[in-house]
Each structure stands twice: as structure tokens, then as C-alpha cells.
Design a protein around this motif. Structure first.
Motif, PDB file in Angstrom:
ATOM      1  N   GLY A  63       0.843  -1.183  -0.057  1.00 52.22           N
ATOM      2  CA  GLY A  63      -0.148  -0.062   0.081  1.00 52.22           C
ATOM      3  C   GLY A  63       0.954   1.181  -0.050  1.00 52.22           C
ATOM      4  N   CYS A  64       0.377   2.390  -0.745  1.00 52.43           N
ATOM      5  CA  CYS A  64       1.149   3.501  -0.691  1.00 52.43           C
ATOM      6  C   CYS A  64       0.122   4.692  -0.699  1.00 52.43           C
ATOM      7  CB  CYS A  64       2.155   3.672  -2.036  1.00 52.43           C
ATOM      8  SG  CYS A  64       2.869   5.012  -2.137  1.00 52.43           S
ATOM      9  N   VAL A  65       0.280   5.598   0.233  1.00 47.36           N
ATOM     10  CA  VAL A  65      -0.564   6.582   0.305  1.00 47.36           C
ATOM     11  C   VAL A  65       0.205   7.956   0.024  1.00 47.36           C
ATOM     12  CG1 VAL A  65      -1.963   8.095   1.952  1.00 47.36           C
ATOM     13  CG2 VAL A  65      -1.864   5.727   2.415  1.00 47.36           C
ATOM     14  N   THR A  66      -0.405   8.642  -1.101  1.00 50.40           N
ATOM     15  CA  THR A  66       0.199  10.052  -1.424  1.00 50.40           C
ATOM     16  C   THR A  66      -0.688  11.156  -1.193  1.00 50.40           C
ATOM     17  OG1 THR A  66      -0.457   9.548  -3.735  1.00 50.40           O
ATOM     18  CG2 THR A  66       1.754   8.707  -3.084  1.00 50.40           C
ATOM     19  N   ASN A  67       0.015  12.274  -1.198  1.00 55.11           N
ATOM     20  CA  ASN A  67      -0.891  13.401  -1.082  1.00 55.11           C
ATOM     21  C   ASN A  67      -1.219  14.007  -2.651  1.00 55.11           C
ATOM     22  OD1 ASN A  67       1.392  14.699  -1.910  1.00 55.11           O
ATOM     23  ND2 ASN A  67       1.659  15.761   0.014  1.00 55.11           N
ATOM     24  N   LEU A  68      -1.736  15.251  -2.599  1.00 51.51           N
ATOM     25  CA  LEU A  68      -2.196  15.603  -3.881  1.00 51.51           C
ATOM     26  C   LEU A  68      -1.041  16.061  -4.684  1.00 51.51           C
ATOM     27  CD1 LEU A  68      -5.436  17.769  -3.238  1.00 51.51           C
ATOM     28  CD2 LEU A  68      -5.269  15.348  -4.106  1.00 51.51           C
ATOM     29  N   THR A  69      -0.091  16.420  -4.030  1.00 49.48           N
ATOM     30  CA  THR A  69       1.261  16.834  -4.953  1.00 49.48           C
ATOM     31  C   THR A  69       2.153  15.537  -5.339  1.00 49.48           C
ATOM     32  OG1 THR A  69       2.561  17.099  -2.914  1.00 49.48           O
ATOM     33  CG2 THR A  69       1.255  18.840  -3.715  1.00 49.48           C
ATOM     34  N   GLY A  70       1.771  14.227  -4.946  1.00 53.47           N
ATOM     35  CA  GLY A  70       2.247  12.954  -5.197  1.00 53.47           C
ATOM     36  C   GLY A  70       3.324  12.450  -4.279  1.00 53.47           C
ATOM     37  N   ARG A  71       3.425  13.352  -3.148  1.00 52.72           N
ATOM     38  CA  ARG A  71       4.348  12.901  -2.099  1.00 52.72           C
ATOM     39  C   ARG A  71       4.059  11.768  -1.425  1.00 52.72           C
ATOM     40  NH1 ARG A  71       5.396  16.170   3.493  1.00 52.72           N
ATOM     41  NH2 ARG A  71       6.891  14.733   4.607  1.00 52.72           N
ATOM     42  N   ILE A  72       4.814  10.951  -1.289  1.00 56.54           N
ATOM     43  CA  ILE A  72       4.528   9.592  -0.494  1.00 56.54           C
ATOM     44  C   ILE A  72       4.371   9.882   0.987  1.00 56.54           C
ATOM     45  CG2 ILE A  72       5.288   7.255   0.376  1.00 56.54           C
ATOM     46  CD1 ILE A  72       6.590   6.966  -2.217  1.00 56.54           C
ATOM     47  N   MET A  73       3.292   9.761   1.769  1.00 60.54           N
ATOM     48  CA  MET A  73       2.927   9.934   3.075  1.00 60.54           C
ATOM     49  C   MET A  73       3.040   8.589   3.959  1.00 60.54           C
ATOM     50  SD  MET A  73       2.417  13.136   2.889  1.00 60.54           S
ATOM     51  CE  MET A  73       1.628  13.389   4.512  1.00 60.54           C
ATOM     52  N   ARG A  74       2.858   7.643   3.423  1.00 62.11           N
ATOM     53  CA  ARG A  74       2.720   6.335   4.297  1.00 62.11           C
ATOM     54  C   ARG A  74       3.073   5.264   3.278  1.00 62.11           C
ATOM     55  NH1 ARG A  74       3.213   9.299   7.315  1.00 62.11           N
ATOM     56  NH2 ARG A  74       2.185   9.584   9.573  1.00 62.11           N
ATOM     57  N   GLU A  75       3.832   4.342   3.463  1.00 62.97           N
ATOM     58  CA  GLU A  75       4.036   3.226   2.491  1.00 62.97           C
ATOM     59  C   GLU A  75       4.204   1.910   3.296  1.00 62.97           C
ATOM     60  OE1 GLU A  75       6.989   2.365  -1.423  1.00 62.97           O
ATOM     61  OE2 GLU A  75       7.695   3.461   0.331  1.00 62.97           O
ATOM     62  N   PHE A  76       3.587   0.915   2.916  1.00 58.07           N
ATOM     63  CA  PHE A  76       3.736  -0.313   3.774  1.00 58.07           C
ATOM     64  C   PHE A  76       3.565  -1.732   2.832  1.00 58.07           C
ATOM     65  CE2 PHE A  76      -0.671   0.970   3.579  1.00 58.07           C
ATOM     66  CZ  PHE A  76      -1.642  -0.121   3.417  1.00 58.07           C
ATOM     67  N   GLU A  77       4.072  -2.679   3.483  1.00 59.67           N
ATOM     68  CA  GLU A  77       3.839  -4.020   2.948  1.00 59.67           C
ATOM     69  C   GLU A  77       3.862  -5.074   3.866  1.00 59.67           C
ATOM     70  OE1 GLU A  77       7.556  -4.451   0.519  1.00 59.67           O
ATOM     71  OE2 GLU A  77       8.438  -5.093   2.151  1.00 59.67           O
ATOM     72  N   ASP A  78       3.021  -6.097   3.617  1.00 59.80           N
ATOM     73  CA  ASP A  78       2.817  -7.158   4.485  1.00 59.80           C
ATOM     74  C   ASP A  78       2.385  -8.624   3.981  1.00 59.80           C
ATOM     75  OD1 ASP A  78       2.570  -8.217   7.151  1.00 59.80           O
ATOM     76  OD2 ASP A  78       1.322  -6.432   7.884  1.00 59.80           O
TER      77      ASP A  78
END
Length: 292
Positions: A63-78
């Protein structure tokens, strides 16, 4: 999982591994909101391989969460691991498997969640792009979290961390991801209430709760919260509300809305929050419908 990350960066859509998901919002602090991301898939869609005495399936999650400018806010794998011994295998394939990841995000902003699941054995994959509209919780306004319709709400383990899966405060909440029920089941809504006033004599809030079940614009049932159908837990800055609402056997299949209205008796303010759910035919109803 570089292969899963590559699916996100190339914007290719995969649909060979279906799954359901839900997203909720719980206030953590003035600058953070907890966002539980819950995924559920059918075990029959997984490929199992025999390992010693167990039939095992593994699903990689990215999973990858980005803001409106494309900056990665959170990233996870499991990983989601499912295994059954031979005597339980056929039954196990009829079940569903859940996974949850809780991330903390700044409030009052929009984000994009890219989610990828991949069956390690079959190589089937499923991708989803999910918009996250994280609410902003004001300090002086009566507000609530989203309503989590749960399969169960129990006490959390004593050593649980706030970002552990299914843990909200001191409770362990297993969401009903598809929000589907059959007549006779209980709706178990969980929600939090913020910025209620506290009685200066008792040092406790005074909240009246009304549960309303609607089908479209029609009120199917409405009743006040009481000791028999709900509990309130006061934590100083918030109240956690847990309901137990029976769905009558006469409830017909269809789409419904649960509306929860909270009245703060001290300030006179009210707030209303709602969540949709579906009612399916029970096995008995299906048999009666098929009977000549």
C-alpha cells in the motif's frame, strides 16, 4: 515487494484477485487521524499448496498513500497467510480472510491510496485506487468518527499498540468489511464522539443517543440508546459508543442506512452520523422462496 510497487508506478490495473475493502477515520490528536484500512477476500479465490500437514496460501500486500502533490505519506507491505489442516481444508475454503493496516495522517486533507494484493502461488493480483478524504476535527464542535459496523468488539490485549491491527483505544474491533447481514443478526456499530461538555459536578458527560434504521426515505425502526442496546465509555476527551441492534427476522433483503444521532444534554448540541449496510436473504428465506 518491488513487483507490487511496480504495478502502482506503471498504473496497470489488475483484477484477477478480487477483494473488498473499507476505510474509516478516528481522531487520534489535533494533528493526526487514524485511518484503519481493512481488506477481506474469499479463500476460494486463493491457490493453496500442501506444506507438510497444512494447506497454505500466501497473499502479498502493498500500500502507498500519497498527497495531492504526489508526495508519499505512508508506505507499507505485509503478508496474509492462510493455512488449514486436511480435515478443515474444505470448510476453510468457504471462509473469508481479513487484513488490516492502520496509518496516521494529518487531518483536513485529501490523499490517494494505491493498494495491491498478489497471490504468491497463483500470481493472481488485484489493484485498487482509493480516495481518502481525512476529516478535520475542530476543538469546539460536537463531532464524531465514522461508524465502524463490526463483527465483534472486545477488550484489546493489555500490551496492544495504538497502530496494531484492529486496535482502537483499548478495544479490538473486527469490521464487517462488506457491511452485509442477514435477518436475526445484530448490527454492532462502533463510533467515537468528540468535544462533548462535561458536568462540573459529576465530571461526566450526558449524551442521549437515537438509532434510526432507514430504507431510502422510510424509517424502518427508531429507538433510544439504552443499557440493553448500547454502551458509552468516557475517556476524558472522547466517548466511545458501542451498539447492539438486532435485525428482526421480518427485515427484507435490501440496502439500508443506520443513522446515529447524539444529543449533548449539557450544551444542547446535536450531531448525526450515518453508515450504509445491506441485508441478504438467510438460508431459511432462500429455502422458503425456492419451495414449490
Amino acid at each position: 515487494f518491488e513487483d507490487l510497487k511496480g504495478m502502482v508506478t506503471t498504473h496497470v490495473i489488475y483484477t484477477t484477485l478480487p477483494y473488498d475493502y473499507r476505510v474509516d477515520y478516528i481522531r487520534l490528536s489535533s494533528d493526526r487521524v487514524l485511518v484503519p484500512i481493512t481488506v477481506e477476500l474469499n479463500n476460494k479465490d486463493l491457490e493453496f499448496k500442501k506444506q507438510l500437514d497444512f494447506n497454505q496460501a500466501t497473499v502479498n500486500v502493498y500500500g502507498c498513500v500519497t498527497n495531492l502533490t504526489g508526495r508519499i505519506m505512508r508506505e507499507f507491505e505485509d503478508e496474509i497467510r492462510v493455512e488449514y489442516m486436511d480435515q478443515y481444508f474444505e470448510y476453510g475454503k468457504t471462509r473469508r480472510s481479513e487484513y488490516q493496516r492502520i496509518v496516521a495522517l494529518p487531518p483536513g486533507q485529501r490523499y490517494k491510496l494505491e493498494l495491491v494484493l498478489k497471490d504468491v502461488n497463483s500470481k493472481s493480483a488485484g489493484t485498487a485506487t482509493i480516495g481518502l478524504n481525512v476529516p478535520k476535527y475542530e476543538d469546539n464542535i460536537l463531532q464524531t468518527s465514522s461508524i465502524i459496523l463490526a463483527n465483534s468488539v472486545t477488550a484489546a490485549p493489555a500490551n496492544a499498540d495504538q497502530l496494531d491491527r484492529y486496535i482502537i483505544g483499548d478495544m479490538k474491533i473486527l469490521p464487517n468489511v462488506k457491511s452485509e447481514y442477514i435477518p436475526g443478526q445484530n448490527l454492532i456499530p462502533y463510533m467515537q464522539i468528540y468535544n462533548m461538555q462535561v458536568d462540573q459536578t459529576t465530571q461526566n458527560p450526558s449524551l442521549d443517543v437515537t438509532f434510526t434504521v432507514r430504507r431510502g426515505d422510510t424509517v424502518v425502526e427508531e429507538f433510544k440508546g439504552s443499557a440493553s442496546n448500547s454502551e458509552q465509555f468516557f475517556y476524558g476527551s472522547r466517548v466511545a459508543l458501542v451498539g447492539k441492534i438486532p435485525l428482526k427476522q421480518q427485515v427484507t433483503p435490501g440496502k439500508y442506512t443506520l443513522q446515529v444521532t447524539v444529543l449533548d444534554n449539557i450544551s444542547g448540541r446535536t450531531v448525526t452520523t450515518s453508515a450504509g449496510f445491506k441485508v441478504k436473504e438467510s438460508v431459511v428465506q432462500k429455502l422458503l422462496a425456492e419451495k414449490p
